[in-house]
Design a protein around this motif. Structure first.
Motif, PDB file in Angstrom:
ATOM      1  N   ALA A   1       0.833  -1.206   0.000  1.00 21.39           N
ATOM      2  CA  ALA A   1       0.000   0.000   0.000  1.00 21.39           C
ATOM      3  C   ALA A   1       0.867   1.254   0.000  1.00 21.39           C
ATOM      4  O   ALA A   1       0.586   2.230   0.699  1.00 21.39           O
ATOM      5  CB  ALA A   1      -0.953   0.008   1.203  1.00 21.39           C
ATOM      6  N   ALA A   2       1.925   1.228  -0.799  1.00 18.20           N
ATOM      7  CA  ALA A   2       2.898   2.316  -0.825  1.00 18.20           C
ATOM      8  C   ALA A   2       3.048   2.897  -2.224  1.00 18.20           C
ATOM      9  O   ALA A   2       4.109   3.416  -2.576  1.00 18.20           O
ATOM     10  CB  ALA A   2       4.241   1.820  -0.303  1.00 18.20           C
ATOM     11  N   LEU A   3       2.011   2.823  -3.027  1.00 13.61           N
ATOM     12  CA  LEU A   3       2.085   3.305  -4.398  1.00 13.61           C
ATOM     13  C   LEU A   3       2.183   4.825  -4.458  1.00 13.61           C
ATOM     14  O   LEU A   3       1.706   5.534  -3.574  1.00 13.61           O
ATOM     15  CB  LEU A   3       0.856   2.844  -5.174  1.00 13.61           C
ATOM     16  CG  LEU A   3       0.736   1.335  -5.411  1.00 13.61           C
ATOM     17  CD1 LEU A   3      -0.663   0.983  -5.889  1.00 13.61           C
ATOM     18  CD2 LEU A   3       1.790   0.845  -6.392  1.00 13.61           C
ATOM     19  N   SER A   4       2.814   5.309  -5.511  1.00 13.18           N
ATOM     20  CA  SER A   4       2.756   6.715  -5.864  1.00 13.18           C
ATOM     21  C   SER A   4       1.638   6.861  -6.895  1.00 13.18           C
ATOM     22  O   SER A   4       1.626   6.151  -7.896  1.00 13.18           O
ATOM     23  CB  SER A   4       4.096   7.177  -6.454  1.00 13.18           C
ATOM     24  OG  SER A   4       4.043   8.530  -6.828  1.00 13.18           O
ATOM     25  N   ILE A   5       0.708   7.774  -6.615  1.00 20.46           N
ATOM     26  CA  ILE A   5      -0.472   7.905  -7.463  1.00 20.46           C
ATOM     27  C   ILE A   5      -0.542   9.328  -7.992  1.00 20.46           C
ATOM     28  O   ILE A   5      -0.553  10.291  -7.235  1.00 20.46           O
ATOM     29  CB  ILE A   5      -1.765   7.572  -6.690  1.00 20.46           C
ATOM     30  CG1 ILE A   5      -1.627   6.218  -5.983  1.00 20.46           C
ATOM     31  CG2 ILE A   5      -2.965   7.561  -7.632  1.00 20.46           C
ATOM     32  CD1 ILE A   5      -2.817   5.851  -5.108  1.00 20.46           C
ATOM     33  N   MET A   6      -0.564   9.453  -9.314  1.00 19.24           N
ATOM     34  CA  MET A   6      -0.612  10.763  -9.980  1.00 19.24           C
ATOM     35  C   MET A   6      -1.989  10.932 -10.600  1.00 19.24           C
ATOM     36  O   MET A   6      -2.399  10.127 -11.441  1.00 19.24           O
ATOM     37  CB  MET A   6       0.510  10.872 -11.009  1.00 19.24           C
ATOM     38  CG  MET A   6       0.683   9.674 -11.908  1.00 19.24           C
ATOM     39  SD  MET A   6       2.403   9.123 -12.175  1.00 19.24           S
ATOM     40  CE  MET A   6       2.733   8.122 -10.714  1.00 19.24           C
ATOM     41  N   VAL A   7      -2.729  11.931 -10.163  1.00 23.08           N
ATOM     42  CA  VAL A   7      -4.161  11.987 -10.438  1.00 23.08           C
ATOM     43  C   VAL A   7      -4.519  13.189 -11.303  1.00 23.08           C
ATOM     44  O   VAL A   7      -4.154  14.332 -11.003  1.00 23.08           O
ATOM     45  CB  VAL A   7      -4.972  12.056  -9.126  1.00 23.08           C
ATOM     46  CG1 VAL A   7      -6.468  11.925  -9.432  1.00 23.08           C
ATOM     47  CG2 VAL A   7      -4.527  10.953  -8.160  1.00 23.08           C
ATOM     48  N   GLY A   8      -5.272  12.929 -12.373  1.00 16.80           N
ATOM     49  CA  GLY A   8      -5.819  13.976 -13.213  1.00 16.80           C
ATOM     50  C   GLY A   8      -7.330  14.007 -13.107  1.00 16.80           C
ATOM     51  O   GLY A   8      -7.968  12.953 -12.997  1.00 16.80           O
ATOM     52  N   GLY A   9      -7.911  15.207 -13.136  1.00 22.64           N
ATOM     53  CA  GLY A   9      -9.363  15.336 -13.063  1.00 22.64           C
ATOM     54  C   GLY A   9      -9.762  16.531 -12.229  1.00 22.64           C
ATOM     55  O   GLY A   9      -8.941  17.373 -11.865  1.00 22.64           O
TER      56      GLY A   9
ATOM     57  N   LYS B   1       0.906   5.807  -0.951  1.00 21.31           N
ATOM     58  CA  LYS B   1       1.684   6.564   0.034  1.00 21.31           C
ATOM     59  C   LYS B   1       1.893   8.001  -0.423  1.00 21.31           C
ATOM     60  O   LYS B   1       1.822   8.935   0.374  1.00 21.31           O
ATOM     61  CB  LYS B   1       3.039   5.883   0.260  1.00 21.31           C
ATOM     62  CG  LYS B   1       3.890   6.527   1.333  1.00 21.31           C
ATOM     63  CD  LYS B   1       5.166   5.725   1.547  1.00 21.31           C
ATOM     64  CE  LYS B   1       6.013   6.346   2.658  1.00 21.31           C
ATOM     65  NZ  LYS B   1       7.284   5.574   2.866  1.00 21.31           N
ATOM     66  N   THR B   2       2.190   8.193  -1.701  1.00 25.33           N
ATOM     67  CA  THR B   2       2.357   9.532  -2.267  1.00 25.33           C
ATOM     68  C   THR B   2       1.235   9.747  -3.277  1.00 25.33           C
ATOM     69  O   THR B   2       1.204   9.095  -4.320  1.00 25.33           O
ATOM     70  CB  THR B   2       3.725   9.670  -2.966  1.00 25.33           C
ATOM     71  OG1 THR B   2       4.762   9.381  -2.029  1.00 25.33           O
ATOM     72  CG2 THR B   2       3.910  11.077  -3.509  1.00 25.33           C
ATOM     73  N   VAL B   3       0.314  10.631  -2.937  1.00 27.68           N
ATOM     74  CA  VAL B   3      -0.868  10.863  -3.769  1.00 27.68           C
ATOM     75  C   VAL B   3      -0.924  12.347  -4.098  1.00 27.68           C
ATOM     76  O   VAL B   3      -1.026  13.185  -3.203  1.00 27.68           O
ATOM     77  CB  VAL B   3      -2.156  10.434  -3.042  1.00 27.68           C
ATOM     78  CG1 VAL B   3      -3.367  10.631  -3.949  1.00 27.68           C
ATOM     79  CG2 VAL B   3      -2.060   8.988  -2.567  1.00 27.68           C
ATOM     80  N   VAL B   4      -0.863  12.676  -5.398  1.00 35.40           N
ATOM     81  CA  VAL B   4      -0.798  14.080  -5.802  1.00 35.40           C
ATOM     82  C   VAL B   4      -1.767  14.338  -6.955  1.00 35.40           C
ATOM     83  O   VAL B   4      -1.779  13.594  -7.944  1.00 35.40           O
ATOM     84  CB  VAL B   4       0.634  14.470  -6.237  1.00 35.40           C
ATOM     85  CG1 VAL B   4       0.681  15.944  -6.647  1.00 35.40           C
ATOM     86  CG2 VAL B   4       1.633  14.207  -5.110  1.00 35.40           C
ATOM     87  N   HIS B   5      -2.557  15.414  -6.821  1.00 35.13           N
ATOM     88  CA  HIS B   5      -3.389  15.869  -7.930  1.00 35.13           C
ATOM     89  C   HIS B   5      -2.513  16.713  -8.838  1.00 35.13           C
ATOM     90  O   HIS B   5      -1.986  17.744  -8.424  1.00 35.13           O
ATOM     91  CB  HIS B   5      -4.562  16.696  -7.399  1.00 35.13           C
ATOM     92  CG  HIS B   5      -5.473  17.176  -8.463  1.00 35.13           C
ATOM     93  ND1 HIS B   5      -5.626  18.515  -8.772  1.00 35.13           N
ATOM     94  CD2 HIS B   5      -6.287  16.506  -9.325  1.00 35.13           C
ATOM     95  CE1 HIS B   5      -6.495  18.643  -9.757  1.00 35.13           C
ATOM     96  NE2 HIS B   5      -6.918  17.449 -10.112  1.00 35.13           N
ATOM     97  N   VAL B   6      -2.315  16.267 -10.083  1.00 35.21           N
ATOM     98  CA  VAL B   6      -1.333  16.901 -10.971  1.00 35.21           C
ATOM     99  C   VAL B   6      -1.956  17.774 -12.048  1.00 35.21           C
ATOM    100  O   VAL B   6      -1.237  18.362 -12.852  1.00 35.21           O
ATOM    101  CB  VAL B   6      -0.407  15.842 -11.615  1.00 35.21           C
ATOM    102  CG1 VAL B   6       0.446  15.164 -10.558  1.00 35.21           C
ATOM    103  CG2 VAL B   6      -1.206  14.813 -12.412  1.00 35.21           C
ATOM    104  N   GLY B   7      -3.296  17.865 -12.089  1.00 38.13           N
ATOM    105  CA  GLY B   7      -3.915  18.723 -13.081  1.00 38.13           C
ATOM    106  C   GLY B   7      -5.217  18.172 -13.621  1.00 38.13           C
ATOM    107  O   GLY B   7      -5.799  17.249 -13.041  1.00 38.13           O
ATOM    108  N   PRO B   8      -5.706  18.710 -14.736  1.00 36.98           N
ATOM    109  CA  PRO B   8      -6.978  18.272 -15.316  1.00 36.98           C
ATOM    110  C   PRO B   8      -6.891  16.881 -15.926  1.00 36.98           C
ATOM    111  O   PRO B   8      -5.827  16.250 -15.944  1.00 36.98           O
ATOM    112  CB  PRO B   8      -7.248  19.333 -16.383  1.00 36.98           C
ATOM    113  CG  PRO B   8      -5.901  19.849 -16.748  1.00 36.98           C
ATOM    114  CD  PRO B   8      -5.089  19.808 -15.493  1.00 36.98           C
ATOM    115  N   THR B   9      -8.002  16.427 -16.438  1.00 36.23           N
ATOM    116  CA  THR B   9      -8.089  15.093 -17.033  1.00 36.23           C
ATOM    117  C   THR B   9      -6.961  14.850 -18.037  1.00 36.23           C
ATOM    118  O   THR B   9      -6.687  15.682 -18.896  1.00 36.23           O
ATOM    119  CB  THR B   9      -9.443  14.932 -17.747  1.00 36.23           C
ATOM    120  OG1 THR B   9     -10.491  15.088 -16.788  1.00 36.23           O
ATOM    121  CG2 THR B   9      -9.561  13.569 -18.411  1.00 36.23           C
TER     122      THR B   9
END
Length: 298
Positions: free
Chosen positions: A131-139, A156-164
């Motif tokens: 449960a240590a994934l890095s997650i890069m999120v668009g939306g 573990k590292t979850v970041v909203h990086v921008g739009p879809t």
């Protein structure tokens, strides 16, 4: 508690679904190979007989499948998510696919009243299990916040990086960096072995300096042991580098190293190494150097 449908229970999806169930969510999993649902069921989740069965009452639909056509089929195919999910359902695509496909699928989802996030992950099988994934999120930011409990259960590292589409773009950059690092490590290992240097000692001291990296930490033992049980398969990394080179071309960005590593990954695939871990790029270096053994894992 959130009702979650998890579509795709492979190397990555299975432990992610189990973590979500363990976190107190109610998870229904679907996989084309039904036996892959066993770990989730053992954790207290349920096995769905179809995508429709999984998503019909879900608050969140999580998707983790190999490639763009697979995501398209899950979402828009007959009996798919868009046909059976309730309006307002939040779709979280953890798959790594083309940014342009993501934008198109998100538009189709929103036309049906669904919310959509592209959320590709990095960290491989170990990251999924821990449960240590890095997650890069668009939306949309509001959808990102709504999905926080899901992300926090698996990453573990979850970041909203921008739009879809931004999540997929960042993931493409991630795959370029990782591939280049693995190739450099593979060449260094072949170089060190050719000179008879004690390989574990050499990699230990390299890891303590500027040459150190997560790639070296996580992949050095594979190369020392010449054991390439997949955490992330060459075939999938080959697909991802195709995304990198195509997306770069569309924007007029020159990625010479990316093009080279994509060709080396393609060579590994063509030589039958597609189902090996991407640290198996070492075999390509050995092959070019005339040092590849007959054992496929060596």
């Amino acid at each position: 508690m959130t009702s979650i449908a998890f579509i795709g229970l492979g190397i990555m999806g299975s432990p992610m679904a189990v973590h979500l169930q363990d976190a107190g969510h109610d998870v229904a999993g679907y996989n084309r190979s039904p036996e892959k649902t066993r770990p989730l069921v053992e954790a207290g989740g349920t096995a769905a007989d179809s995508i429709a069965d999984a998503v019909r009452s879900a608050d969140v639909v999580a998707i983790m499948v190999p490639d763009s056509p697979d995501v398209e089929q899950v979402l828009t195919g007959e009996g798919g998510v868009l046909e059976h999910a309730r309006p307002g359902t939040l779709v979280v695509d953890f798959s790594s696919i083309r940014p342009d496909v993501t934008v198109r699928l998100a538009e189709a989802a929103r036309e049906r009243g669904l919310r959509y996030l592209d959320a590709p992950v990095s960290g491989g099988e170990a990251g999924a299990k821990n449960a240590a994934l890095s997650i890069m999120v668009g939306g949309e930011p509001a959808d990102f916040e709504a999905a926080r409990p899901v992300f926090d259960a698996v990453g573990k590292t979850v970041v909203h990086v921008g739009p879809t589409g931004s999540g997929q773009t960042v993931k493409a950059a991630n795959q370029l960096i990782v591939a280049a690092n693995i190739q450099a490590l593979a060449e260094s290992v072949a170089f060190l072995e050719a000179y008879g240097v004690d390989l574990p000692s050499a990699l230990e001291v390299l890891g303590g300096g500027l040459a150190g990296s997560k790639v070296l930490d996580q992949k050095k033992q594979n190369m020392i042991d010449k054991s390439f049980t997949p955490g992330f398969r060459i075939a999938l990394h080959h697909k991802d580098l195709g995304i990198v080179t195509a997306a770069a071309r569309e924007k007029g960005v020159v990625v010479p190293l990316g093009g080279l590593v994509a060709q080396l990954m393609g060579s590994a695939l063509a030589n039958g190494d597609g189902d090996l871990d991407h640290s198996g790029l070492l075999r390509g270096v050995e092959r070019l150097s005339g040092r590849l053994g007959t054992d496929r894992t060596s």
